[in-house]
Design an enzyme around this catalytic site. Structure first.
Site, mmCIF file in Angstrom:
data_model
loop_
_atom_site.group_PDB
_atom_site.id
_atom_site.type_symbol
_atom_site.label_atom_id
_atom_site.label_comp_id
_atom_site.label_asym_id
_atom_site.label_seq_id
_atom_site.Cartn_x
_atom_site.Cartn_y
_atom_site.Cartn_z
ATOM 1 C CG ASN A 240 -0.410 0.211 2.486
ATOM 2 O OD1 ASN A 240 -0.008 1.337 2.772
ATOM 3 N ND2 ASN A 240 -0.321 -0.810 3.292
ATOM 4 C CB CYS A 241 1.961 3.238 -2.175
ATOM 5 S SG CYS A 241 0.937 2.791 -3.574
#
Lengths: 427, 128
Positions: A240-241
């Site tokens: 996730n980013c």
């Protein structure tokens, strides 16, 4: 479970004829590394190096990973991805200290994740201090976003394992030993000191919002126990980013300051009993179920208090409060670690959920604070994306290349494990 | 199995008869529609603030509530009112950008992915 982390301090990274550690320099054979990372989903892979104090901007960052290699003990780093799913966390692991693999990628149109190696932005990210091996990959035509994300994630882990392998026979400069006994022994240690557990919340909502434990998507798991040393061997991997400031990269997990600080003060200030990993899903029934299981497991550990770290803002604030309230109602004191979206002036309510029982909260900073990032001489990653920064706004990229945005666009700026440079001091 | 309805302004979603498409390029009308339903006794099944893109960054939002009105659920009221307050505050501080069509399509895709994750967990068909 006993793990020795042997750090090999690296002071420079250069391209060379052979991938090896020579003294305190990591040499990288660029072509060999590209070949090692090849993936049918990726049309091209390029590698560059970004060093502290350079006028370099890396964008959009997807993940940051520390190169490590297991030299003794079962399993290999990043189980479930580049190694089989053997249990990790015991034996000896070598770490290339000072080096980070940084993956970039244009998976979706809107972009985030900036690392500036110098200037005011550098002060907000810990990755301006690391020697960064930056991977820039282009997908094959027509690759769907889910597959693109998976390809980049795998590429980063393979790169960290590839570089870590160069440290297998290198001489360590520092050794840390972590000994985490099974529960019956742990409970008997240090009578008189308060017993403490750690609740490790993992983002797990969907595309670009996922975390993996031993290769399995955390949204498909129930809360479970994990030894702190398993995390150091890469048992938790980031996928996730989005909202880069408060997403735990894989590097953050490998080096979680909550875990390291708990271990450092274990036997001095308290008895650190264990870690419960839990998820942050989309449905309310999942949130209820996971927080119920978390409270049950922490109670099972027989502790007096728990530290709970959140990942993200908004939706997971509900998970944070459920975990807090359910533990407090069992008589287990909690301290929460989060960050804030308190408006650009910092005056608004910080979280989307709250409860009177959440009366001990540590903040990692206000993600809405505005910063001007001056132009850099060199842009690594995907240059055109600087104009579509999700945490910026229309016109936030000026003609001279400077970016006006909230610090949420900076990778790790308000990291909720506390792995950041922000602090407050009494005056 | 529990009957559900999806409230959404995301054109990528394939809607069923029970669902409600809100024609708006902002999360607020979606959340207001959800709030109305919650006050009529429908229960929230997904958190109204899904994903890490903020309400003033992604204008598309899909929320799942019960098909039937089951009586007012205080937790649902609190969550949706909180989501509306956060969204209003963030939108007043920083309104939506004029995204290109390609970016809008990606924002729709992320919302759809989060909805799919929720529907899978609820045991529903995820071929939305």
């Amino acid at each position: 479970m006993r793990l020795e982390l042997r750090n090999i301090t690296i002071k420079d990274v250069r391209f060379g004829a052979q991938t090896e550690v020579n003294g305190d320099v990591l040499y990288v054979n660029k072509q060999e590394m590209v070949d090692a990372l090849r993936d049918e989903r990726l049309a091209s892979i390029d590698i560059d190096i970004a060093k502290p104090n350079e006028a370099t901007r890396i964008v959009p960052v997807k993940d940051v990973i520390e190169p490590r290699v297991k030299v003794e003990g079962s399993g290999g780093v990043f189980p479930g991805f580049v190694s089989k799913v053997d249990m990790v966390g015991s034996g000896v692991t070598h770490v290339l200290k000072g080096v980070a693999v940084v993956t970039t990628g244009k998976i979706v149109g809107f972009q985030e994740g900036i690392i500036d190696m110098s200037g005011p932005g550098a002060q907000y990210t810990p990755f301006s201090d690391t020697l960064n091996v930056v991977l820039v990959a282009e997908p094959v035509q027509g690759l769907l976003q889910h597959d693109h994300e998976a390809a980049l994630r795998t590429m980063g882990l393979k790169a960290a394992a590839y570089l870590g392998e160069a440290g297998r026979h290198a001489k360590p400069t520092q050794t840390e030993v972590f000994d985490c006994p099974p529960l019956p022994q742990a409970l008997l240690q240090f009578p008189g000191l308060p017993k403490v557990a750690y609740v490790y919340m993992l983002q797990s909502q969907g595309l670009l919002h996922d975390t993996y434990v031993y290769g399995i998507d955390a949204k498909r798991t129930l809360p479970t126990f994990i030894y702190p040393t398993e995390v150091m061997d890469g048992a938790i991997v980031s996928g996730n980013c989005v909202s880069a400031c408060d997403k735990n990269t894989t590097f953050h997990h490998q080096n979680s300051p909550v875990i390291h600080e708990l271990l450092a003060r274990h036997g001095k200030d308290y008895n650190f009993i264990g870690v419960v990993v839990t998820n942050e899903n989309v449905t309310l029934s999942d949130k209820e179920r996971s927080s119920n299981f978390t409270a049950k497991l922490v109670e099972w550990l027989g502790v007096d208090a728990a530290i709970i770290s959140e990942e993200g803002f908004g939706n997971p604030d509900a998970d944070l409060m459920m975990n807090c309230v359910k533990l407090e109602k069992k008589g287990i004191k909690t301290v929460l670690v989060t960050d804030e979206y308190a408006g650009q002036d910092g005056a608004s309510q910080s979280l989307a959920d709250a409860d009177p029982l959440a009366d001990a909260v540590v903040t990692a900073g206000n993600a809405n604070e505005v910063i001007v990032l001056p132009p850099m001489q060199k842009l690594l990653g995907h240059k055109e994306t600087a104009d579509v920064i999700a945490g910026g706004w229309y016109g936030s990229l000026a003609a001279d290349g400077s970016i006006t945005a909230e610090i949420q666009v900076i990778t790790g700026a308000t990291n909720e494990l506390g792995f950041s440079k922000l602090t407050s001091k009494g005056v | 199995m529990q009957r559900i309805q999806i409230i959404s302004n995301n054109p990528l979603i394939v809607f069923c008869a029970d669902d409600c498409f809100v024609s708006a390029e902002s999360v607020l009308p979606v959340l207001l529609k959800v709030r109305d339903l919650v006050h009529l006794g429908h229960h929230l099944l997904t958190h109204p603030l899904a994903g890490s893109l903020k309400p003033n960054e992604n204008p598309y939002r899909s929320v799942v509530v019960t098909k039937e009105a089951l009586g007012v659920d205080y937790q649902s009221v609190q969550l949706v009112e909180g989501a509306i307050a956060v969204s209003r505050r963030m939108l007043s501080e920083k309104p939506y950008r004029a995204w290109s069509r390609a970016v809008l399509a990606d924002l729709q895709l992320v919302d759809k992915a989060l909805l799919a994750s929720a529907l899978e967990s609820l045991g529903k068909d995820i071929s939305i």
